[in-house]
Enzyme design. Sequence first.
Site, PDB file in Angstrom:
ATOM      1  N   GLU A  61       0.825  -1.205   0.000  1.00 22.69           N
ATOM      2  CA  GLU A  61       0.000   0.000   0.000  1.00 22.69           C
ATOM      3  C   GLU A  61       0.866   1.266   0.000  1.00 22.69           C
ATOM      4  O   GLU A  61       0.509   2.265  -0.637  1.00 22.69           O
ATOM      5  CB  GLU A  61      -0.919   0.000   1.210  1.00 22.69           C
TER       6      GLU A  61
ATOM      7  N   PRO B 254      11.592 -13.477  -0.882  1.00 21.10           N
ATOM      8  CA  PRO B 254      10.446 -13.755  -0.002  1.00 21.10           C
ATOM      9  C   PRO B 254       9.706 -12.472   0.353  1.00 21.10           C
ATOM     10  O   PRO B 254      10.302 -11.396   0.451  1.00 21.10           O
ATOM     11  CB  PRO B 254      11.083 -14.377   1.242  1.00 21.10           C
ATOM     12  N   ARG B 255       8.415 -12.596   0.586  1.00 21.94           N
ATOM     13  CA  ARG B 255       7.576 -11.425   0.851  1.00 21.94           C
ATOM     14  C   ARG B 255       7.877 -10.801   2.212  1.00 21.94           C
ATOM     15  O   ARG B 255       7.909  -9.583   2.339  1.00 21.94           O
ATOM     16  CB  ARG B 255       6.094 -11.840   0.785  1.00 21.94           C
TER      17      ARG B 255
ATOM     18  N   MET C 242      14.392  -5.241   1.796  1.00 15.54           N
ATOM     19  CA  MET C 242      13.118  -4.638   1.412  1.00 15.54           C
ATOM     20  C   MET C 242      13.359  -3.441   0.497  1.00 15.54           C
ATOM     21  O   MET C 242      14.355  -2.724   0.626  1.00 15.54           O
ATOM     22  CB  MET C 242      12.363  -4.169   2.664  1.00 15.54           C
TER      23      MET C 242
ATOM     24  N   GLU D 170      14.083  -3.198  -2.689  1.00 17.13           N
ATOM     25  CA  GLU D 170      15.185  -3.243  -3.645  1.00 17.13           C
ATOM     26  C   GLU D 170      14.886  -4.132  -4.850  1.00 17.13           C
ATOM     27  O   GLU D 170      15.800  -4.599  -5.536  1.00 17.13           O
ATOM     28  CB  GLU D 170      16.460  -3.734  -2.951  1.00 17.13           C
TER      29      GLU D 170
ATOM     30  N   ASN E  62       1.605  -7.587  -6.652  1.00 21.15           N
ATOM     31  CA  ASN E  62       1.649  -6.575  -7.707  1.00 21.15           C
ATOM     32  C   ASN E  62       2.397  -7.067  -8.951  1.00 21.15           C
ATOM     33  O   ASN E  62       3.612  -7.293  -8.913  1.00 21.15           O
ATOM     34  CB  ASN E  62       2.325  -5.322  -7.139  1.00 21.15           C
TER      35      ASN E  62
ATOM     36  N   LEU F 214       2.637  -5.213 -11.605  1.00 20.99           N
ATOM     37  CA  LEU F 214       2.978  -4.020 -12.376  1.00 20.99           C
ATOM     38  C   LEU F 214       4.453  -3.657 -12.303  1.00 20.99           C
ATOM     39  O   LEU F 214       4.968  -3.000 -13.212  1.00 20.99           O
ATOM     40  CB  LEU F 214       2.142  -2.837 -11.897  1.00 20.99           C
ATOM     41  N   GLU F 215       5.140  -4.039 -11.230  1.00 20.92           N
ATOM     42  CA  GLU F 215       6.552  -3.683 -11.130  1.00 20.92           C
ATOM     43  C   GLU F 215       7.369  -4.313 -12.251  1.00 20.92           C
ATOM     44  O   GLU F 215       8.110  -3.614 -12.947  1.00 20.92           O
ATOM     45  CB  GLU F 215       7.086  -4.052  -9.748  1.00 20.92           C
TER      46      GLU F 215
END
Length: 421
Positions: free
Chosen positions: A59, A267-268, A308, A310, A334, A336-337
Amino acid sequence: MRFLYTLLMYLATPVIVLRLLTRGMRHGSYHQRWPERFGVFPAPGLSGSLWVHAVSVGEVNAAEPLIKALKRAYPQAPLVVTTVTPTGSERVRQLFGDAVFHVYLPYDLPFAVRRFLHRVRPRLAIIVETEIWPNLYFACHRRGIPLMIVNARLSERSLRGYRPARGLVRAALRCVSHVSAQSRTDAARYRMLGAPSDKVVVSGNLKFDMPVPEHAQEQGEALRVQWGPLRPVWMAASTHEGEELAVLEAHLEVLQRFPDALLLLAPRHPDRFRLVEHLVRNLGFSAGTRSGDRVPAPVHQVFVIDAMGELMPFFAASDLAFVGGSLVPIGGHNVLEPAALSRPVLVGPHTFNFDDITQTMVQQGGAQRVASSDALGAAVLQLLRDRPSLHRMGERAHAVFDSEQGAVRRVMTLIDHTLGE
């Protein structure tokens, strides 16, 4: 209904505190900043602030172009950004530093909400995506603070989840000035949830307006020089528990055909970085990490991106990307990246959090859906073998990204109208 909801929130407070203490064992920031969760923090001396709430990293990334537009359009207005997670907090710091005032959003307890609003004194409240907290919404309405939900999305699963409290949610949504939905489907679901029809508009997805980091392509090319520009490289981004093993099994298939292939694995969640690294090494892969090696070496078969914020240079350095949260029923992340960098996208069957975007990408030929974990390796191999198709797919992904831009402009028009009333 609201009385019962508030009573349940108070009864849950001891459990909430215990949860903070437990999480604090893994994340020190939970211990250090837990008073913010109850609206306790030094008053920053703000007045007439513009407040944006973004739950976590995704977000915050979506809100980035909107926050920058707000800074340009209202340079004198203080900007407040709240998050819920430490990773979201860290992303705010990375993107904006001291240019915004950041605290955690308080729990939806009346006294905590009152303290928070008294300290930040917002002129406008902007909620990104889907966060419906009845006491917060009612408090804003009582204080005459316009509240907007922007980039609003609502999956079928979330719609069903709100049904037991439909009356309370409907009353909360009547406090909202505008619901700016990502798609017609999301708009329809918000109306079904109880948002007044005349307050719901479709503005598109803010993520289509996200800025591509200025030097991402150059950084990606530099990475490829280090590990070999002709080396096949694919990326698995935002993976969850249950997906890394499937991704690594797919990479074994790829290595049989391309022995020099490289997998970039991101990993998320940070609390799983070490676990995933151990999994990779225990399965016998030659592995490197972002924290330990900085960049992949020619000997690495798998490179774990344990950092994170990067991902973009690594997307640029890849031939294609699998976007996680989609082989397991998380709902996807996402797409879109990679599309912004003209990279083909693979997703699994579970993309209900991003249904419209993903479906558009698939229909336009910029993304491909794999039916199961077992099909991932074959899909990656097919694209790596067929370079013309891979490049065409990347171009189509970028075309979708370009064609859908403009959401920030449309949302800013609503904000200007709201503030001008």
